[in-house]
Design a protein around this motif. Sequence first.
Motif, PDB file in Angstrom:
ATOM      1  N   VAL A   1       0.844  -1.204   0.000  1.00  0.00           N
ATOM      2  CA  VAL A   1       0.000   0.000   0.000  1.00  0.00           C
ATOM      3  C   VAL A   1       0.873   1.246   0.000  1.00  0.00           C
ATOM      4  N   GLU A   2       1.937   1.239   0.763  1.00  0.00           N
ATOM      5  CA  GLU A   2       2.836   2.394   0.798  1.00  0.00           C
ATOM      6  C   GLU A   2       3.480   2.631  -0.571  1.00  0.00           C
ATOM      7  N   ARG A   3       3.926   1.553  -1.238  1.00  0.00           N
ATOM      8  CA  ARG A   3       4.536   1.684  -2.560  1.00  0.00           C
ATOM      9  C   ARG A   3       3.537   2.225  -3.583  1.00  0.00           C
ATOM     10  N   ILE A   4       2.335   1.710  -3.564  1.00  0.00           N
ATOM     11  CA  ILE A   4       1.293   2.164  -4.490  1.00  0.00           C
ATOM     12  C   ILE A   4       0.941   3.623  -4.209  1.00  0.00           C
ATOM     13  N   SER A   5       0.837   3.967  -2.943  1.00  0.00           N
ATOM     14  CA  SER A   5       0.496   5.329  -2.558  1.00  0.00           C
ATOM     15  C   SER A   5       1.552   6.321  -3.051  1.00  0.00           C
ATOM     16  N   LYS A   6       2.818   5.973  -2.888  1.00  0.00           N
ATOM     17  CA  LYS A   6       3.894   6.854  -3.351  1.00  0.00           C
ATOM     18  C   LYS A   6       3.826   7.057  -4.857  1.00  0.00           C
ATOM     19  N   ALA A   7       3.559   5.986  -5.595  1.00  0.00           N
ATOM     20  CA  ALA A   7       3.459   6.094  -7.055  1.00  0.00           C
ATOM     21  C   ALA A   7       2.289   6.976  -7.461  1.00  0.00           C
ATOM     22  N   MET A   8       1.135   6.768  -6.819  1.00  0.00           N
ATOM     23  CA  MET A   8      -0.043   7.594  -7.136  1.00  0.00           C
ATOM     24  C   MET A   8       0.213   9.053  -6.792  1.00  0.00           C
ATOM     25  N   CYS A   9       0.769   9.292  -5.610  1.00  0.00           N
ATOM     26  CA  CYS A   9       1.019  10.666  -5.168  1.00  0.00           C
ATOM     27  C   CYS A   9       1.984  11.389  -6.091  1.00  0.00           C
ATOM     28  N   GLN A  10       2.945  10.668  -6.649  1.00  0.00           N
ATOM     29  CA  GLN A  10       3.890  11.320  -7.549  1.00  0.00           C
ATOM     30  C   GLN A  10       3.182  11.893  -8.772  1.00  0.00           C
ATOM     31  N   HIS A  11       2.150  11.217  -9.245  1.00  0.00           N
ATOM     32  CA  HIS A  11       1.383  11.753 -10.379  1.00  0.00           C
ATOM     33  C   HIS A  11       0.687  13.051 -10.001  1.00  0.00           C
ATOM     34  N   TYR A  12       0.099  13.091  -8.813  1.00  0.00           N
ATOM     35  CA  TYR A  12      -0.559  14.319  -8.359  1.00  0.00           C
ATOM     36  C   TYR A  12       0.456  15.450  -8.221  1.00  0.00           C
ATOM     37  N   LEU A  13       1.611  15.157  -7.649  1.00  0.00           N
ATOM     38  CA  LEU A  13       2.646  16.170  -7.449  1.00  0.00           C
ATOM     39  C   LEU A  13       3.207  16.656  -8.782  1.00  0.00           C
ATOM     40  N   ASP A  14       3.416  15.738  -9.733  1.00  0.00           N
ATOM     41  CA  ASP A  14       3.917  16.124 -11.053  1.00  0.00           C
ATOM     42  C   ASP A  14       2.939  17.078 -11.727  1.00  0.00           C
ATOM     43  N   ARG A  15       1.662  16.785 -11.614  1.00  0.00           N
ATOM     44  CA  ARG A  15       0.643  17.610 -12.257  1.00  0.00           C
ATOM     45  C   ARG A  15       0.540  18.981 -11.584  1.00  0.00           C
ATOM     46  N   ALA A  16       0.645  19.014 -10.268  1.00  0.00           N
ATOM     47  CA  ALA A  16       0.477  20.261  -9.521  1.00  0.00           C
ATOM     48  C   ALA A  16       1.685  21.180  -9.628  1.00  0.00           C
ATOM     49  N   GLY A  17       2.836  20.623  -9.974  1.00  0.00           N
ATOM     50  CA  GLY A  17       4.040  21.464 -10.058  1.00  0.00           C
ATOM     51  C   GLY A  17       4.401  22.022  -8.702  1.00  0.00           C
ATOM     52  N   ASP A  18       4.700  23.307  -8.664  1.00  0.00           N
ATOM     53  CA  ASP A  18       5.107  23.933  -7.408  1.00  0.00           C
ATOM     54  C   ASP A  18       3.929  24.381  -6.550  1.00  0.00           C
ATOM     55  N   LYS A  19       2.714  24.038  -6.952  1.00  0.00           N
ATOM     56  CA  LYS A  19       1.506  24.415  -6.197  1.00  0.00           C
ATOM     57  C   LYS A  19       1.202  23.459  -5.055  1.00  0.00           C
ATOM     58  N   MET A  20       1.887  22.310  -5.027  1.00  0.00           N
ATOM     59  CA  MET A  20       1.586  21.282  -4.014  1.00  0.00           C
ATOM     60  C   MET A  20       2.893  20.670  -3.547  1.00  0.00           C
ATOM     61  N   THR A  21       2.944  20.397  -2.258  1.00  0.00           N
ATOM     62  CA  THR A  21       4.102  19.699  -1.690  1.00  0.00           C
ATOM     63  C   THR A  21       3.671  18.304  -1.249  1.00  0.00           C
TER      64      THR A  21
END
Length: 121
Positions: free
Chosen positions: A97-117
């Motif tokens: 679950v942790e590995r999957i969560s990190k992968a999913m979160c990276q997509h959100y962070l990539d899309r948000a750019g510098d608007k999200m940490t």
Amino acid sequence: MLDLNTFANGALAEKANTELQRVIENIADPNTSFKSKRKVTTDIISHIDGVAASSASVLPMISKRIIMPANEVMMIHHAMTGAWENAKQLRKSADDVERISKAMCQHYLDRAGDKMTEEKL
């Protein structure tokens, strides 16, 4: 609405399925560089009609454009699971679950750019 299975003898559906399969395979590998191998060569436009909940919110993150009316909902969250397992299996499930969560979160962070940490997400 265009039916990709019949339009152009299914050529567009085949192209879209090939591209999506490539992305899904790369999402499954947390060591894949999003800057090189997660690139999609087909312009994907995501239309959110209703709710893009949970894992359904990941595909729009790699889309070129997201069309989402103000009254629609996108639910993002860390990966979750339910389990009925012994201690060894529970530890493995938690790691998965942790590995999957990190992968999913990276997509959100990539899309948000510098608007999200990562901390805020």
